[in-house]
Scaffold this active site. Structure first.
Site, short mmCIF file in Angstrom:
data_model
loop_
_atom_site.label_atom_id
_atom_site.label_comp_id
_atom_site.label_asym_id
_atom_site.label_seq_id
_atom_site.Cartn_x
_atom_site.Cartn_y
_atom_site.Cartn_z
N ASP A 1 34.63 50.70 59.51
CA ASP A 1 33.93 50.57 58.23
C ASP A 1 34.04 49.15 57.68
OD1 ASP A 1 34.17 52.19 54.95
OD2 ASP A 1 32.44 51.39 56.04
N LYS B 1 29.38 45.06 59.39
CA LYS B 1 28.59 45.85 60.36
C LYS B 1 28.33 45.07 61.64
CE LYS B 1 29.12 48.33 56.96
NZ LYS B 1 30.43 49.07 56.98
N ASP C 1 31.09 54.34 59.99
CA ASP C 1 30.35 54.53 58.75
C ASP C 1 29.08 53.68 58.77
OD1 ASP C 1 30.91 53.89 55.20
OD2 ASP C 1 29.75 55.46 56.20
N ASN C 2 28.10 54.03 57.96
CA ASN C 2 26.92 53.20 57.67
C ASN C 2 26.01 52.91 58.85
OD1 ASN C 2 29.45 51.56 56.03
ND2 ASN C 2 27.89 52.64 54.86
N GLU D 1 27.09 56.48 49.86
CA GLU D 1 28.02 56.83 48.80
C GLU D 1 27.41 56.71 47.40
OE1 GLU D 1 28.61 54.78 51.32
OE2 GLU D 1 29.45 52.88 50.71
C1 LIG Z 1 36.30 38.95 61.66
C2 LIG Z 1 35.50 39.80 60.73
C3 LIG Z 1 35.66 41.26 61.11
N1 LIG Z 1 37.02 41.64 60.98
C4 LIG Z 1 37.58 42.15 59.86
N2 LIG Z 1 38.91 42.35 59.87
C5 LIG Z 1 39.51 42.89 58.78
N3 LIG Z 1 38.87 43.23 57.64
C6 LIG Z 1 37.54 43.02 57.61
C7 LIG Z 1 36.84 42.48 58.70
N4 LIG Z 1 35.51 42.41 58.36
C8 LIG Z 1 35.41 42.89 57.09
N5 LIG Z 1 36.64 43.26 56.64
C9 LIG Z 1 36.94 43.89 55.35
O1 LIG Z 1 36.30 45.15 55.37
C10 LIG Z 1 35.56 45.35 54.14
C11 LIG Z 1 34.11 45.16 54.40
C12 LIG Z 1 33.30 46.21 54.52
C13 LIG Z 1 31.84 45.99 54.78
N6 LIG Z 1 31.12 47.18 54.32
C14 LIG Z 1 29.86 47.06 53.93
O2 LIG Z 1 29.25 45.99 53.96
C15 LIG Z 1 29.20 48.26 53.36
C16 LIG Z 1 28.03 48.09 52.63
C17 LIG Z 1 27.38 49.17 52.05
C18 LIG Z 1 26.13 48.96 51.30
C19 LIG Z 1 25.07 49.85 51.41
C20 LIG Z 1 23.89 49.66 50.70
C21 LIG Z 1 23.77 48.55 49.86
F1 LIG Z 1 22.65 48.35 49.16
C22 LIG Z 1 24.82 47.66 49.74
C23 LIG Z 1 25.99 47.85 50.45
C24 LIG Z 1 27.91 50.47 52.16
C25 LIG Z 1 29.10 50.63 52.89
O3 LIG Z 1 29.67 51.87 53.03
C26 LIG Z 1 29.75 49.55 53.50
O4 LIG Z 1 30.89 49.79 54.23
C27 LIG Z 1 36.10 44.30 53.19
O5 LIG Z 1 37.27 44.78 52.57
C28 LIG Z 1 36.39 43.14 54.14
O6 LIG Z 1 37.36 42.25 53.62
MG LIG Z 2 31.08 51.90 54.60
#
Ligand SMILES: CCCNc1ncnc2c1ncn2[C@@H]1O[C@H](/C=C/CNC(=O)c2cc(-c3ccc(F)cc3)cc(O)c2O)[C@@H](O)[C@H]1O
Ligand SMILES: [Mg+2]
Length: 214
Positions: A141, A144, A169-170, A199
């Protein structure tokens, strides 16, 4: 310079949820994010599917990629049998701190190993860092675009066994098209889509469950 959304979620949890009561933490976050401020938690509808898959998998070792505020961390950890562990990886130190306090408020810190850093750096270190063999369940999650590279990394690091379950997810919104194509077309995976809703909104989204065949 006001607060951040994760801080506002944490403050609501600390004010409204009962300490040690995971269900009250989950419903407090769902209530805040459906009525006050939307946030990217897996939420209550997809959360019920997540719960069912955790219960049917009965995992000993769980990995979560993308902790954010710890909502799904609490959802998963509350359902783990004694001795089972959830390793969750979060690269943003501010989000990780909020999640740590949410997990503590739920009384689940003993079941959860929260690692602060990027998954691409930490996944190759897990075997020696935590004396882990394989993960029984992985909840994906985070960004993406990172779903597919991190899945390949888990394979390369020998962290999946025949029967390991990936739950993403997503897969519809925002979508993870390259990941979806991979797990649905690779002979190494048996994949299944669980239709649901984004969500707190009336927009389609869903989870993809993919069993690694080894
Ligand atoms: C090297 C980058 C990849 N490795 C990584 N390692 C550790 N943590 C990572 C991470 N990438 C991202 N993260 C963390 O995960 C989280 C990111 C989640 C990204 N999720 C989304 O973009 C998302 C976005 C939506 C969304 C849906 C519709 C909309 F209009 C707007 C947003 C809904 C969801 O359920 C989502 O999960 C943050 O806390 C970020 O700091
Ligand atoms: Mg999500």
């Amino acid at each position: 310079t006001g607060t951040t959304r994760p801080i506002r979620i944490l403050q609501f949890v600390q004010r409204c949820a009962k300490h040690g009561d995971a269900l009250s933490v989950i419903s407090a976050i769902d209530s805040f994010c459906s009525k006050v401020e939307w946030a990217m938690n897996v939420g209550d509808k997809k959360g019920e599917i997540l719960d069912a898959i955790v219960l049917e998998t009965r995992p000993r070792w769980v990995l979560e990629l993308g902790t954010y505020c710890g909502y799904s961390t609490v959802r998963i950890a509350r359902l783990l049998p004694p001795g089972a562990r959830l390793v969750t990886i979060e690269m943003n130190p501010h989000y990780a701190q909020v999640a740590k306090e949410v997990i503590q408020h739920a009384g689940l810190e003993a079941q959860v190993e929260l690692l602060v850093g990027s998954s691409s750096i930490l996944i190759p270190q897990l075997k020696k860092k935590l004396d882990i063999e394989k993960f029984d369940l992985v909840f994906i999650d985070h960004w993406k675009i990172s779903y597919l590279p991190d899945t390949k990394l888990l394979e390369e690091c020998g962290l999946l066994r025949a029967g390991s379950v990936l739950l993403a997810d997503n897969v519809v919104c925002p979508g993870a098209p390259d990941y979806l194509h991979y797990v649905r077309n690779s002979p190494q995976y048996q994949s299944q889509y669980y239709q649901s809703y984004l969500e707190y909104l009336q927009v389609e989204d869903g989870l993809e469950k993919s069993i690694f065949l080894g």
